[in-house]
Design a protein around this motif. Sequence first.
Motif, PDB file in Angstrom:
ATOM      1  N   ARG A 114      37.544  -8.379 -37.691  1.00 46.62           N
ATOM      2  CA  ARG A 114      37.504  -9.737 -38.250  1.00 46.62           C
ATOM      3  C   ARG A 114      36.139  -9.955 -38.913  1.00 46.62           C
ATOM      4  N   PRO A 115      35.991  -9.570 -40.182  1.00 41.77           N
ATOM      5  CA  PRO A 115      34.673  -9.657 -40.829  1.00 41.77           C
ATOM      6  C   PRO A 115      34.146 -11.086 -40.992  1.00 41.77           C
ATOM      7  N   ASN A 116      34.995 -12.092 -40.865  1.00 41.78           N
ATOM      8  CA  ASN A 116      34.554 -13.481 -40.976  1.00 41.78           C
ATOM      9  C   ASN A 116      34.106 -14.057 -39.636  1.00 41.78           C
ATOM     10  N   HIS A 117      34.049 -13.191 -38.616  1.00 41.95           N
ATOM     11  CA  HIS A 117      33.653 -13.604 -37.276  1.00 41.95           C
ATOM     12  C   HIS A 117      32.631 -12.627 -36.706  1.00 41.95           C
ATOM     13  N   GLY A 118      31.898 -13.082 -35.720  1.00 37.41           N
ATOM     14  CA  GLY A 118      30.994 -12.229 -34.970  1.00 37.41           C
ATOM     15  C   GLY A 118      31.290 -12.361 -33.495  1.00 37.41           C
ATOM     16  N   MET A 119      30.808 -11.381 -32.732  1.00 34.76           N
ATOM     17  CA  MET A 119      31.005 -11.384 -31.285  1.00 34.76           C
ATOM     18  C   MET A 119      29.693 -11.782 -30.613  1.00 34.76           C
ATOM     19  N   VAL A 120      29.767 -12.795 -29.769  1.00 34.14           N
ATOM     20  CA  VAL A 120      28.629 -13.237 -28.970  1.00 34.14           C
ATOM     21  C   VAL A 120      28.924 -12.831 -27.528  1.00 34.14           C
ATOM     22  N   VAL A 121      28.015 -12.085 -26.938  1.00 33.82           N
ATOM     23  CA  VAL A 121      28.178 -11.661 -25.546  1.00 33.82           C
ATOM     24  C   VAL A 121      27.211 -12.480 -24.693  1.00 33.82           C
ATOM     25  N   GLU A 122      27.805 -13.300 -23.832  1.00 31.85           N
ATOM     26  CA  GLU A 122      27.030 -14.125 -22.902  1.00 31.85           C
ATOM     27  C   GLU A 122      27.059 -13.455 -21.528  1.00 31.85           C
ATOM     28  N   HIS A 123      25.885 -13.146 -20.989  1.00 32.26           N
ATOM     29  CA  HIS A 123      25.817 -12.603 -19.637  1.00 32.26           C
ATOM     30  C   HIS A 123      25.742 -13.780 -18.666  1.00 32.26           C
ATOM     31  N   CYS A 124      26.629 -13.777 -17.691  1.00 32.71           N
ATOM     32  CA  CYS A 124      26.694 -14.860 -16.714  1.00 32.71           C
ATOM     33  C   CYS A 124      26.328 -14.312 -15.337  1.00 32.71           C
ATOM     34  N   GLU A 125      25.382 -14.974 -14.689  1.00 33.57           N
ATOM     35  CA  GLU A 125      24.992 -14.621 -13.335  1.00 33.57           C
ATOM     36  C   GLU A 125      25.135 -15.864 -12.461  1.00 33.57           C
ATOM     37  N   VAL A 126      25.892 -15.743 -11.384  1.00 31.32           N
ATOM     38  CA  VAL A 126      26.108 -16.846 -10.456  1.00 31.32           C
ATOM     39  C   VAL A 126      25.297 -16.562  -9.200  1.00 31.32           C
ATOM     40  N   ILE A 127      24.500 -17.561  -8.788  1.00 31.32           N
ATOM     41  CA  ILE A 127      23.668 -17.410  -7.597  1.00 31.32           C
ATOM     42  C   ILE A 127      24.021 -18.491  -6.579  1.00 31.32           C
ATOM     43  N   ASN A 128      23.757 -18.188  -5.320  1.00 34.82           N
ATOM     44  CA  ASN A 128      23.980 -19.172  -4.264  1.00 34.82           C
ATOM     45  C   ASN A 128      22.685 -19.934  -3.973  1.00 34.82           C
ATOM     46  N   GLN A 129      22.735 -20.801  -2.980  1.00 39.02           N
ATOM     47  CA  GLN A 129      21.595 -21.654  -2.651  1.00 39.02           C
ATOM     48  C   GLN A 129      20.399 -20.856  -2.131  1.00 39.02           C
ATOM     49  N   LYS A 130      20.608 -19.614  -1.760  1.00 35.62           N
ATOM     50  CA  LYS A 130      19.512 -18.757  -1.287  1.00 35.62           C
ATOM     51  C   LYS A 130      18.879 -17.963  -2.432  1.00 35.62           C
ATOM     52  N   GLY A 131      19.421 -18.140  -3.642  1.00 33.50           N
ATOM     53  CA  GLY A 131      18.913 -17.385  -4.778  1.00 33.50           C
ATOM     54  C   GLY A 131      19.511 -15.991  -4.886  1.00 33.50           C
ATOM     55  N   GLU A 132      20.565 -15.725  -4.127  1.00 33.95           N
ATOM     56  CA  GLU A 132      21.219 -14.417  -4.144  1.00 33.95           C
ATOM     57  C   GLU A 132      22.319 -14.401  -5.211  1.00 33.95           C
ATOM     58  N   THR A 133      22.390 -13.327  -5.944  1.00 36.74           N
ATOM     59  CA  THR A 133      23.453 -13.153  -6.931  1.00 36.74           C
ATOM     60  C   THR A 133      24.766 -12.894  -6.209  1.00 36.74           C
ATOM     61  N   VAL A 134      25.815 -13.674  -6.561  1.00 36.49           N
ATOM     62  CA  VAL A 134      27.126 -13.490  -5.932  1.00 36.49           C
ATOM     63  C   VAL A 134      28.172 -12.981  -6.919  1.00 36.49           C
ATOM     64  N   LEU A 135      27.936 -13.181  -8.214  1.00 36.27           N
ATOM     65  CA  LEU A 135      28.897 -12.756  -9.235  1.00 36.27           C
ATOM     66  C   LEU A 135      28.150 -12.534 -10.541  1.00 36.27           C
ATOM     67  N   VAL A 136      28.557 -11.510 -11.276  1.00 35.47           N
ATOM     68  CA  VAL A 136      28.053 -11.284 -12.631  1.00 35.47           C
ATOM     69  C   VAL A 136      29.224 -10.906 -13.523  1.00 35.47           C
ATOM     70  N   CYS A 137      29.110 -11.267 -14.794  1.00 35.21           N
ATOM     71  CA  CYS A 137      30.109 -10.874 -15.778  1.00 35.21           C
ATOM     72  C   CYS A 137      29.552 -11.114 -17.177  1.00 35.21           C
ATOM     73  N   ASP A 138      30.220 -10.548 -18.159  1.00 33.69           N
ATOM     74  CA  ASP A 138      29.887 -10.786 -19.556  1.00 33.69           C
ATOM     75  C   ASP A 138      31.059 -11.506 -20.210  1.00 33.69           C
ATOM     76  N   HIS A 139      30.769 -12.637 -20.822  1.00 32.43           N
ATOM     77  CA  HIS A 139      31.778 -13.434 -21.528  1.00 32.43           C
ATOM     78  C   HIS A 139      31.692 -13.093 -23.005  1.00 32.43           C
ATOM     79  N   LEU A 140      32.814 -12.724 -23.590  1.00 32.97           N
ATOM     80  CA  LEU A 140      32.880 -12.378 -25.008  1.00 32.97           C
ATOM     81  C   LEU A 140      33.422 -13.572 -25.781  1.00 32.97           C
TER      82      LEU A 140
END
Length: 149
Positions: A114-140
């Motif tokens: 799709r030459p009229n579009h671009g791909m944006v990759v958002e890295h998502c990191e979810v942390i808990n109240q202790k500052g620990e990472t509980v989930l990671v993913c990349d949103h396209l």
Amino acid sequence: MVFEKYFEDYTLHAVRQTGGRTITETDIVLHAGQTGDFYPHHMDAEWCRTQPFQQRIAHGTLVFSIAVGMTAGEINPRAISYGYDRLRFVRPVFIGDTLRATVSIQELRGDAKRPNHGMVVEHCEVINQKGETVLVCDHLLLVEKKKPA
């Protein structure tokens, strides 16, 4: 909130953070009913006391769904979600944990199909109240360009 943001308007390494969201027993019970996932890890408090975590854990798919909701506060009519990559459930989430998400623009690239579009990759990191990472993913995100190719 609706805003228009074209592919060229995204900035590499830009970061945004969400507010907090506390996981409740109701969240877990509703998610079990919606998905049919009634495994004892989520539903049986007595059985869980005999297991390594010693308490019920939230479904990974519940945590992911909540993260998606927390990060999707703005509607961009120039973009559409193309999916998620590299999804990992890093640590268990328990009833009473409060989660926050950080989203950073990890990559900006053209889309050969799709030459009229671009791909944006958002890295998502979810942390808990202790500052620990509980989930990671990349949103396209497939995002319309200002200037057609």
